[in-house]
Write an enzyme that holds these catalytic residues in place. Structure first.
Site, PDB file in Angstrom:
ATOM      1  N   MET A  50     -27.343  28.273  23.470  1.00 21.58           N
ATOM      2  CA  MET A  50     -27.092  28.166  25.148  1.00 21.58           C
ATOM      3  C   MET A  50     -26.237  28.955  25.552  1.00 21.58           C
ATOM      4  O   MET A  50     -26.123  29.656  26.676  1.00 21.58           O
ATOM      5  CB  MET A  50     -26.837  26.691  25.252  1.00 21.58           C
ATOM      6  CG  MET A  50     -26.587  26.207  26.805  1.00 21.58           C
ATOM      7  SD  MET A  50     -25.761  24.522  27.080  1.00 21.58           S
ATOM      8  CE  MET A  50     -27.349  23.581  26.474  1.00 21.58           C
ATOM      9  N   LEU A 109     -28.382  27.647  34.251  1.00 17.45           N
ATOM     10  CA  LEU A 109     -28.595  26.379  33.700  1.00 17.45           C
ATOM     11  C   LEU A 109     -29.396  25.337  34.732  1.00 17.45           C
ATOM     12  O   LEU A 109     -30.330  24.972  34.179  1.00 17.45           O
ATOM     13  CB  LEU A 109     -27.051  25.720  33.251  1.00 17.45           C
ATOM     14  CG  LEU A 109     -27.098  24.557  32.397  1.00 17.45           C
ATOM     15  CD1 LEU A 109     -25.835  24.466  31.541  1.00 17.45           C
ATOM     16  CD2 LEU A 109     -27.040  23.253  33.282  1.00 17.45           C
ATOM     17  N   LEU A 150     -34.600  22.568  30.620  1.00 13.02           N
ATOM     18  CA  LEU A 150     -33.292  21.845  30.034  1.00 13.02           C
ATOM     19  C   LEU A 150     -32.997  20.759  31.083  1.00 13.02           C
ATOM     20  O   LEU A 150     -32.699  19.549  30.735  1.00 13.02           O
ATOM     21  CB  LEU A 150     -31.929  22.743  30.102  1.00 13.02           C
ATOM     22  CG  LEU A 150     -30.813  22.161  29.895  1.00 13.02           C
ATOM     23  CD1 LEU A 150     -30.855  21.528  28.277  1.00 13.02           C
ATOM     24  CD2 LEU A 150     -29.712  23.016  30.161  1.00 13.02           C
ATOM     25  N   ARG A 166     -28.787  31.916  26.417  1.00 15.16           N
ATOM     26  CA  ARG A 166     -29.812  31.504  27.528  1.00 15.16           C
ATOM     27  C   ARG A 166     -29.169  31.486  28.743  1.00 15.16           C
ATOM     28  O   ARG A 166     -29.814  31.979  29.717  1.00 15.16           O
ATOM     29  CB  ARG A 166     -30.268  30.030  27.238  1.00 15.16           C
ATOM     30  CG  ARG A 166     -31.539  29.507  28.050  1.00 15.16           C
ATOM     31  CD  ARG A 166     -32.597  30.339  28.008  1.00 15.16           C
ATOM     32  NE  ARG A 166     -33.624  29.829  29.115  1.00 15.16           N
ATOM     33  CZ  ARG A 166     -33.773  30.218  30.167  1.00 15.16           C
ATOM     34  NH1 ARG A 166     -33.035  31.178  30.655  1.00 15.16           N
ATOM     35  NH2 ARG A 166     -34.620  29.896  30.825  1.00 15.16           N
ATOM     36  N   TYR A 167     -28.037  31.198  28.860  1.00 14.96           N
ATOM     37  CA  TYR A 167     -27.233  30.939  30.126  1.00 14.96           C
ATOM     38  C   TYR A 167     -26.021  32.047  30.456  1.00 14.96           C
ATOM     39  O   TYR A 167     -25.368  31.772  31.569  1.00 14.96           O
ATOM     40  CB  TYR A 167     -27.016  29.495  30.659  1.00 14.96           C
ATOM     41  CG  TYR A 167     -28.069  28.657  30.164  1.00 14.96           C
ATOM     42  CD1 TYR A 167     -29.311  28.679  30.793  1.00 14.96           C
ATOM     43  CD2 TYR A 167     -27.876  27.821  29.408  1.00 14.96           C
ATOM     44  CE1 TYR A 167     -30.353  27.873  30.625  1.00 14.96           C
ATOM     45  CE2 TYR A 167     -29.046  26.977  28.836  1.00 14.96           C
ATOM     46  CZ  TYR A 167     -30.257  26.754  29.426  1.00 14.96           C
ATOM     47  OH  TYR A 167     -31.287  26.114  29.432  1.00 14.96           O
ATOM     48  N   HIS A 225     -25.980  16.078  22.318  1.00 16.47           N
ATOM     49  CA  HIS A 225     -26.243  16.374  23.575  1.00 16.47           C
ATOM     50  C   HIS A 225     -27.296  15.350  24.017  1.00 16.47           C
ATOM     51  O   HIS A 225     -28.380  15.486  23.085  1.00 16.47           O
ATOM     52  CB  HIS A 225     -26.544  18.008  23.692  1.00 16.47           C
ATOM     53  CG  HIS A 225     -26.526  18.134  25.267  1.00 16.47           C
ATOM     54  ND1 HIS A 225     -27.305  17.514  26.271  1.00 16.47           N
ATOM     55  CD2 HIS A 225     -25.713  19.080  26.058  1.00 16.47           C
ATOM     56  CE1 HIS A 225     -26.964  18.205  27.481  1.00 16.47           C
ATOM     57  NE2 HIS A 225     -25.862  18.840  27.537  1.00 16.47           N
ATOM     58  N   ASP A 263     -17.470  25.062  18.356  1.00 19.70           N
ATOM     59  CA  ASP A 263     -16.711  24.511  19.418  1.00 19.70           C
ATOM     60  C   ASP A 263     -17.343  25.165  20.883  1.00 19.70           C
ATOM     61  O   ASP A 263     -17.423  26.237  20.848  1.00 19.70           O
ATOM     62  CB  ASP A 263     -15.241  24.658  19.340  1.00 19.70           C
ATOM     63  CG  ASP A 263     -14.604  23.817  18.694  1.00 19.70           C
ATOM     64  OD1 ASP A 263     -15.063  22.595  18.411  1.00 19.70           O
ATOM     65  OD2 ASP A 263     -13.561  23.900  17.659  1.00 19.70           O
ATOM     66  N   GLU A 313     -18.491  21.005  25.414  1.00 18.08           N
ATOM     67  CA  GLU A 313     -18.702  19.835  24.913  1.00 18.08           C
ATOM     68  C   GLU A 313     -17.843  19.259  23.894  1.00 18.08           C
ATOM     69  O   GLU A 313     -17.564  17.868  23.680  1.00 18.08           O
ATOM     70  CB  GLU A 313     -20.041  19.513  24.404  1.00 18.08           C
ATOM     71  CG  GLU A 313     -21.093  19.645  25.650  1.00 18.08           C
ATOM     72  CD  GLU A 313     -21.507  21.062  26.217  1.00 18.08           C
ATOM     73  OE1 GLU A 313     -21.132  21.735  25.524  1.00 18.08           O
ATOM     74  OE2 GLU A 313     -22.487  21.036  26.927  1.00 18.08           O
ATOM     75  N   GLU A 365     -15.205  17.738  26.505  1.00 17.12           N
ATOM     76  CA  GLU A 365     -15.607  16.427  26.821  1.00 17.12           C
ATOM     77  C   GLU A 365     -15.482  15.472  25.815  1.00 17.12           C
ATOM     78  O   GLU A 365     -14.938  14.366  26.155  1.00 17.12           O
ATOM     79  CB  GLU A 365     -17.160  16.436  26.789  1.00 17.12           C
ATOM     80  CG  GLU A 365     -17.912  15.271  27.360  1.00 17.12           C
ATOM     81  CD  GLU A 365     -19.502  15.591  27.205  1.00 17.12           C
ATOM     82  OE1 GLU A 365     -20.169  14.495  27.563  1.00 17.12           O
ATOM     83  OE2 GLU A 365     -19.761  16.784  27.665  1.00 17.12           O
TER      84      GLU A 365
END
Length: 424
Positions: free
Chosen positions: A62, A78, A84, A151-152, A264, A341, A344, A348
């Site tokens: 990602m 995203l 997603l 991806r983003y 996730h 890491d 998230e 988070e």
């Protein structure tokens, strides 16, 4: 029941091998590599090209913004990805609106963890170290060249593909490339989305849209490592990190620690479509607990929900708060679907769940992420070597669509990668 026998034995063998390797005494450097008090690195011989080399190994993930200035573009990509975060027919309008609204808040979160995500650093490190191992264990496909495609965030898939072409792959020169997902458990929202993006840029830069041919002569030969949820090395790496964290508890409390494996989450619309991700994450969790001897109570919980629609639960944050209310004070959070890491884990889990929900309770801890774990990097090399030796373009599982899938792009992407079998 069939799952029980193989994993403890396989992981026991891996434990013995890795323990011997990484606890062995360090040999002194030869005198010709020392100058005074300074240590000089030994000369590195050039990797000899094997009969089936070179091989590009592309780590797909990602990604995350490396600086706070990149957050806006990251969120825009995203929320534009319906694979997603499905937002319906108005995705092209709603996505950018949500991204703009969330950018200041997310920028602050990245500032709080050091100004950006470390996922690029760890991905590039893991890919490079894995390729060094492959050069030794699979000399016939050497040299192995590491690439990262996010991806983003940078480096984006488009830029990675252009770099492949610049480096002499494709465009009449052929060459082999492996798309190696860094999501151990397959989901259409993650691995599927990354493969859709890779297929799109292959078509634009090297396929029919670029050359007028479906299979131009000398194009890159692609194969895919699409999932590896119960690989013995992955299981061992998670288990050893958990054991290290367990050792920080007093012996009298250790057996009463609850393990919370956090992954996730997914929208329930994706789950109900038949996405294999929940089952594959559960398989990883079960395998790790087998390796630990089933000695600890555990639960699989879910994080990172976005938007008002129903998502897969129970939520990690709610679980921690509810267990504390019930008197369970000792818990270890394990990021079971992440290989390094990023926001998230560092924000988070560390800041929100442990810092706010658990109010910094000393009994609530997080196991270290895989990051530069040598056991994990050895596992990556073993997965890639096994894939190279298999001669397969992709797994049989990858070609099976979700029962409720209606995406033509997904269908064409799967057909393309399966068709690469004839070129390997």
């Amino acid at each position: 029941m069939a799952l029980r026998a193989p994993f403890p034995q396989a992981c026991w063998r891996l434990t013995a091998r890795y323990t011997a390797r990484y606890t062995a005494p360090v040999s002194p450097l030869p005198s010709q590599w020392r100058r005074g008090n300074a240590t000089v690195a030994p000369p590195k011989p050039d990797t000899v090209q094997g009969a089936n080399g070179p091989t590009a190994v592309v780590f797909m993930n990602m990604g995350g913004p490396s600086t706070t200035d990149e957050v806006g573009d990251f969120l825009s990509r995203l929320f534009a990805d319906a694979d997603l975060i499905p937002l319906g027919r108005l995705q092209s309008y709603i996505g950018p609106y949500i991204a703009r609204r969330r950018t200041p808040k997310i920028q602050k979160q990245y500032a709080d963890i050091g100004g950006g995500s470390p996922i690029r650093k760890w991905s590039e490190h893991q890919a490079a170290e894995m390729c060094k191992i492959l050069d030794k264990t699979s000399p016939e496909t050497a040299p192995h060249k590491p690439y990262v495609a996010f991806r983003y965030a940078n480096p984006l898939t488009e830029d990675m593909y252009k770099k492949l072409l610049e480096d002499g792959f494709g465009q009449g020169k052929g060459g082999r490339a492996i798309a190696f997902t860094q999501y151990p458990q397959y989901s259409c929202s993650t691995t599927g989305s990354s493969l859709n993006e890779l297929w799109k840029w292959r078509q634009r830069l090297e396929g029919k849209r670029a050359t007028g041919e479906v299979e131009p002569e000398g194009s890159i030969k692609w194969s895919v490592i699409d999932r590896w949820p119960v690989h013995a090395g992955l299981v061992e790496a998670f288990a050893t990190n958990i054991e290290k964290t367990l050792e920080t508890y007093p012996p009298a409390k250790r057996d009463k620690v609850v393990l919370l494996f956090s992954a996730h989450s997914l929208p329930m619309s994706v789950v109900n479509r038949g996405d294999p991700y929940p089952a594959e994450v559960a398989a990883t969790v079960y395998a790790v607990n087998q390796r630990l001897g089933m000695k600890y109570q555990y639960r699989l919980v879910w994080q990172s929900q976005v938007g008002p629609q129903p998502w897969l639960g129970a939520q990690t944050s709610d679980t921690v708060k509810n267990l504390l209310k019930k008197g369970q004070e000792d818990m270890i959070l394990i990021p079971i679907a992440f290989t390094s890491d990023h926001i998230e884990t560092l924000y988070e889990l560390d800041e929100e769940v442990i810092g706010e929900d658990a109010k910094g309770h000393s009994g609530v801890k997080r196991a270290e992420s895989l990051n530069g774990n040598p056991i994990f990097i050895e596992a990556l090399a073993d997965i890639a070597k096994t894939h190279l030796e298999s001669g397969q373009a992709c797994s049989r599982q990858m070609t099976l669509r979700c029962p409720g899938c209606v995406s033509e792009r997904c269908l064409e992407q799967k057909k393309f990668f399966a068709s690469q079998q004839q070129h390997l």
